[in-house]
Write a protein that holds these residues in place. Structure first.
Motif, PDB file in Angstrom:
ATOM      1  N   ARG A 194      -7.478  -1.511  -4.788  1.00 24.20           N
ATOM      2  CA  ARG A 194      -8.487  -0.477  -5.037  1.00 24.20           C
ATOM      3  C   ARG A 194      -8.459  -0.031  -6.493  1.00 24.20           C
ATOM      4  N   CYS A 195      -7.273   0.039  -7.069  1.00 31.61           N
ATOM      5  CA  CYS A 195      -7.153   0.384  -8.485  1.00 31.61           C
ATOM      6  C   CYS A 195      -7.858  -0.655  -9.346  1.00 31.61           C
ATOM      7  N   VAL A 209      -6.707   5.735  -8.665  1.00 31.93           N
ATOM      8  CA  VAL A 209      -7.747   5.615  -7.645  1.00 31.93           C
ATOM      9  C   VAL A 209      -8.329   6.982  -7.309  1.00 31.93           C
ATOM     10  N   GLN A 210      -7.474   7.962  -7.129  1.00 30.00           N
ATOM     11  CA  GLN A 210      -7.930   9.278  -6.688  1.00 30.00           C
ATOM     12  C   GLN A 210      -8.602  10.086  -7.781  1.00 30.00           C
ATOM     13  N   CYS A 237      -0.164  -2.394 -12.573  1.00 33.91           N
ATOM     14  CA  CYS A 237      -0.857  -2.223 -11.288  1.00 33.91           C
ATOM     15  C   CYS A 237      -1.866  -3.351 -11.074  1.00 33.91           C
ATOM     16  N   SER A 290       3.187   2.450  -7.616  1.00 32.77           N
ATOM     17  CA  SER A 290       2.376   2.905  -6.498  1.00 32.77           C
ATOM     18  C   SER A 290       1.802   4.289  -6.755  1.00 32.77           C
ATOM     19  N   SER A 347       0.816  -1.206   0.000  1.00 39.45           N
ATOM     20  CA  SER A 347       0.000   0.000   0.000  1.00 39.45           C
ATOM     21  C   SER A 347       0.847   1.251   0.000  1.00 39.45           C
ATOM     22  N   SER A 348       2.178   1.120  -0.077  1.00 37.94           N
ATOM     23  CA  SER A 348       3.056   2.278  -0.078  1.00 37.94           C
ATOM     24  C   SER A 348       4.190   2.045  -1.039  1.00 37.94           C
ATOM     25  N   THR A 395      -5.249  -2.586  -0.457  1.00 34.37           N
ATOM     26  CA  THR A 395      -4.034  -1.940  -0.946  1.00 34.37           C
ATOM     27  C   THR A 395      -4.390  -1.008  -2.092  1.00 34.37           C
ATOM     28  N   VAL A 396      -3.465  -0.134  -2.435  1.00 39.92           N
ATOM     29  CA  VAL A 396      -3.723   0.794  -3.537  1.00 39.92           C
ATOM     30  C   VAL A 396      -3.907   0.032  -4.846  1.00 39.92           C
ATOM     31  N   TYR A 397      -3.236  -1.119  -4.981  1.00 33.85           N
ATOM     32  CA  TYR A 397      -3.384  -1.910  -6.203  1.00 33.85           C
ATOM     33  C   TYR A 397      -4.738  -2.606  -6.253  1.00 33.85           C
ATOM     34  N   SER A 404      -2.170   5.111  -7.185  1.00 33.65           N
ATOM     35  CA  SER A 404      -2.778   6.141  -6.335  1.00 33.65           C
ATOM     36  C   SER A 404      -3.494   7.192  -7.175  1.00 33.65           C
TER      37      SER A 404
END
Length: 205
Positions: free
Chosen positions: A114-115, A34-35, A71, A27, A6-7, A110-112, A31
């Motif tokens: 969520r992506c 996602v954002q 990703c 990453s 996640s980082s 994790t960011v991945y 991010s």
């Protein structure tokens, strides 16, 4: 392929090797997707997040679609590994399914993860899209197998394995739509609360 994280790989990845730099690029890309959404994100945006040049992004990860595919691949690697026979241990179907739920939720947070769940698969190359569908089928089959195993050994109860699988998968996937790092609950706590809610419905009576 980088492990699910996640980082970024380090506080200052540009002092590390190529793997750390590529992890930082992926990453940052995940991010941004996602954002801001995939369509609204440019390579310039990703470079700005890292304070590097646009060619640096291309050098370590390729263009925008290649970044998205990479990703997705990080998350897909995690999901695939989480449901492997050797990765799931336990005395009965209930305990084994519990482990799958825990691992799946942690990856989704994790960011991945969520992506993967937020970006439509129409943005993917055919190869990545095919793998996405294959991993989804693999996870679905694993959950069904563990539900059936639990019914056989008496640790679970369900009148409809297919419907129960839809409920579990839908609940886990939905986490990607609302989870944000730094919230009141950790991914592990979310996984436990989801399991507690679901497991009451499949507890033998």
């Amino acid at each position: 392929m980088s492990s699910v994280s996640s980082s970024t790989a380090a506080d200052d990845p540009w002092t590390g090797g190529a793997d750390a730099k590529r992890e930082a690029v992926l990453s940052a890309a995940a991010s941004a997707f996602v954002q801001d959404g995939y369509g609204a994100t440019s390579i310039d945006d990703i470079a700005a997040r890292l304070g590097v040049s646009k060619p640096t992004i291309y050098y370590y990860a390729g263009g925008k679609q290649a970044l998205l595919g990479a990703c997705f691949s990080v998350a897909l690697d995690g999901y695939s590994e989480a449901v492997e026979e050797g990765a799931v241990a336990g005395v009965d179907g209930r305990a084994r399914l519990h482990q799958v739920v825990q691992k799946y939720v942690e990856i989704t947070a994790t960011v991945y993860g969520r992506c993967l769940h937020r970006v439509p698969d129409v943005e993917l190359t055919p190869e990545v899209r095919d793998r996405l569908r294959a991993v989804k089928r693999k996870v679905d089959a694993r959950i069904r197998d563990l539900l059936r195993e639990g019914v056989r050994d008496g640790s679970l109860r369900t009148a409809d394995v297919r419907m129960s699988t839809f409920v579990i998968s839908g609940a886990m996937n939905s986490i990607a739509q609302w989870y944000a790092p730094g919230g009141a609950l950790t991914p592990q706590e979310i996984a436990e609360r989801l399991w507690d809610t679901f497991s009451e419905g499949v507890r033998p009576r």
